[in-house]
Design a protein around this motif. Structure first.
Motif, short mmCIF file in Angstrom:
data_model
loop_
_atom_site.label_atom_id
_atom_site.label_comp_id
_atom_site.label_asym_id
_atom_site.label_seq_id
_atom_site.Cartn_x
_atom_site.Cartn_y
_atom_site.Cartn_z
N CYS A 97 0.85 -1.19 0.00
CA CYS A 97 0.00 0.00 0.00
C CYS A 97 0.89 1.24 0.00
N THR A 98 0.48 2.25 -0.74
CA THR A 98 1.28 3.49 -0.82
C THR A 98 1.07 4.40 0.38
N HIS A 99 0.22 3.99 1.31
CA HIS A 99 0.02 4.78 2.52
C HIS A 99 1.10 4.46 3.55
N LEU A 100 1.14 3.21 4.03
CA LEU A 100 2.13 2.84 5.04
C LEU A 100 2.87 1.54 4.72
N GLY A 101 2.67 0.99 3.54
CA GLY A 101 3.43 -0.18 3.13
C GLY A 101 2.86 -1.53 3.54
N CYS A 102 1.63 -1.57 4.01
CA CYS A 102 1.01 -2.85 4.35
C CYS A 102 0.75 -3.65 3.07
N THR A 103 0.71 -4.96 3.19
CA THR A 103 0.41 -5.81 2.04
C THR A 103 -1.10 -5.75 1.77
N VAL A 104 -1.44 -5.42 0.52
CA VAL A 104 -2.85 -5.32 0.14
C VAL A 104 -3.29 -6.60 -0.57
N PRO A 105 -4.25 -7.32 -0.02
CA PRO A 105 -4.74 -8.52 -0.69
C PRO A 105 -5.78 -8.17 -1.76
N TRP A 106 -5.89 -9.05 -2.76
CA TRP A 106 -6.88 -8.89 -3.81
C TRP A 106 -8.19 -9.50 -3.34
N ASP A 107 -9.27 -8.75 -3.44
CA ASP A 107 -10.60 -9.21 -3.08
C ASP A 107 -11.34 -9.49 -4.39
N SER A 108 -11.34 -10.75 -4.81
CA SER A 108 -11.94 -11.09 -6.11
C SER A 108 -13.47 -10.93 -6.10
N LYS A 109 -14.09 -11.04 -4.93
CA LYS A 109 -15.54 -10.87 -4.84
C LYS A 109 -15.95 -9.44 -5.18
N ASN A 110 -15.18 -8.47 -4.69
CA ASN A 110 -15.49 -7.06 -4.95
C ASN A 110 -14.64 -6.46 -6.06
N ASN A 111 -13.74 -7.26 -6.63
CA ASN A 111 -12.87 -6.82 -7.72
C ASN A 111 -12.04 -5.59 -7.33
N GLN A 112 -11.37 -5.68 -6.17
CA GLN A 112 -10.57 -4.56 -5.69
C GLN A 112 -9.51 -5.04 -4.70
N PHE A 113 -8.51 -4.19 -4.49
CA PHE A 113 -7.51 -4.41 -3.45
C PHE A 113 -7.95 -3.61 -2.24
N THR A 114 -7.95 -4.21 -1.05
CA THR A 114 -8.34 -3.51 0.17
C THR A 114 -7.22 -3.64 1.19
N CYS A 115 -6.71 -2.52 1.63
CA CYS A 115 -5.63 -2.52 2.62
C CYS A 115 -6.20 -2.84 4.00
N PRO A 116 -5.66 -3.86 4.67
CA PRO A 116 -6.18 -4.22 5.99
C PRO A 116 -5.76 -3.25 7.10
N CYS A 117 -4.76 -2.42 6.86
CA CYS A 117 -4.27 -1.52 7.92
C CYS A 117 -5.14 -0.28 8.11
N HIS A 118 -5.44 0.43 7.01
CA HIS A 118 -6.19 1.68 7.14
C HIS A 118 -7.30 1.79 6.11
N ALA A 119 -7.69 0.67 5.50
CA ALA A 119 -8.87 0.58 4.63
C ALA A 119 -8.76 1.36 3.31
N SER A 120 -7.55 1.59 2.82
CA SER A 120 -7.43 2.15 1.47
C SER A 120 -7.92 1.10 0.49
N VAL A 121 -8.55 1.56 -0.59
CA VAL A 121 -9.09 0.65 -1.60
C VAL A 121 -8.54 1.06 -2.96
N PHE A 122 -8.12 0.05 -3.75
CA PHE A 122 -7.56 0.27 -5.07
C PHE A 122 -8.33 -0.59 -6.07
N ASP A 123 -8.45 -0.09 -7.33
CA ASP A 123 -9.10 -0.89 -8.37
C ASP A 123 -8.09 -1.83 -9.02
N ILE A 124 -8.50 -2.58 -10.03
CA ILE A 124 -7.65 -3.57 -10.69
C ILE A 124 -6.43 -2.94 -11.37
#
Length: 173
Positions: A97-124
Motif C-alpha cells: 500500500c502506498t500509505h504505510l506499506g502494508c500488504t494489500v490482498p486482492w478481493d476477487s468478490k469485490n474486484n478490488q484491493f483492500t488494505c487491511p491496515c487503514h482501509a485504502s481501496v484500489f481498483d484492478i
C-alpha cells in the motif's frame, strides 16, 4: 667458569628481547592489515543478493494464455500481482500500500484491493478508490517475449495514477 656462564647469559638475553620485539612488531602489522581490510569491506558497495527468479530480478510469470481477462494473479516469489485487464493488457502491481506499506490482498468478490491496515481501496489498475493512500499502487516493468510474460522486480515505478501507456500487450500476429 662463572665468567663463561655470565657471557652466555649476556648474549642470550639480547636475543630473546630481539625476538620478542620482532614478534610484537609482526603481530602489530597483522592487526593493522586486518583493520584496513575490515574498513575496505565496510566501505565497498554490496551487490544485492538475489536468487535467480526471485524478488529483485526478472521473474517469468508464465504464458499469456494462462491469465484470464479481468483477473488478478498473485506471483508469490515476485511479491507482486499480475493484473490481466479486460482488454488483455497486463500490469504488474506492487503488493505494498502506498500509505504505510502494508500488504494489500486482492478481493476477487469485490474486484478490488483492500488494505487491511487503514482501509485504502484500489481498483484492478491500482488506482486509489478510497483514501488514505495518497497515490496509485507502484508497478513493475512488464515485457512479453514469445508469449511469455516477464516482470522486472529490481525497481518499482512510482506513479500517481494509472495511464494507458503503462499497460503491456502481447503482440497479435
Amino acid at each position: 667458569m662463572s665468567s663463561n656462564l655470565k657471557k652466555i647469559k649476556d648474549t642470550a638475553e639480547p636475543g630473546r628481547r630481539s625476538f620478542l620485539s620482532k614478534l610484537w612488531l609482526g603481530l602489530g602489522l597483522v592487526v593493522f592489515a586486518e583493520s584496513i581490510g575490515v574498513v575496505f569491506a565496510f566501505l565497498r558497495p554490496r551487490k544485492p543478493r538475489t536468487s535467480e527468479g526471485g524478488f529483485g530480478s526478472i521473474i517469468t510469470a508464465g504464458p499469456v494464455g494462462d491469465f484470464e481477462p479481468n483477473s488478478v494473479t498473485a506471483i508469490v516469489r515476485g511479491h507482486f500481482y499480475l493484473a490481466c485487464l479486460e482488454d488483455g493488457g497486463f500490469l504488474a502491481l506492487s503488493r505494498k500500500c502506498t500509505h504505510l506499506g502494508c500488504t494489500v490482498p486482492w478481493d476477487s468478490k469485490n474486484n478490488q484491493f483492500t488494505c487491511p491496515c487503514h482501509a485504502s481501496v484500489f481498483d484492478i489498475k491500482g488506482n486509489v478508490i478510497s483514501p488514505p493512500a495518497p497515490r496509485a499502487l507502484d508497478i513493475y516493468p512488464v515485457t512479453i517475449e514469445n508469449e511469455i510474460i516477464k516482470v522486472d522486480t529490481r525497481k518499482p515505478i512510482r506513479r500517481s495514477e494509472f495511464r494507458p501507456e503503462q499497460v503491456m500487450y502481447a503482440k497479435r500476429i
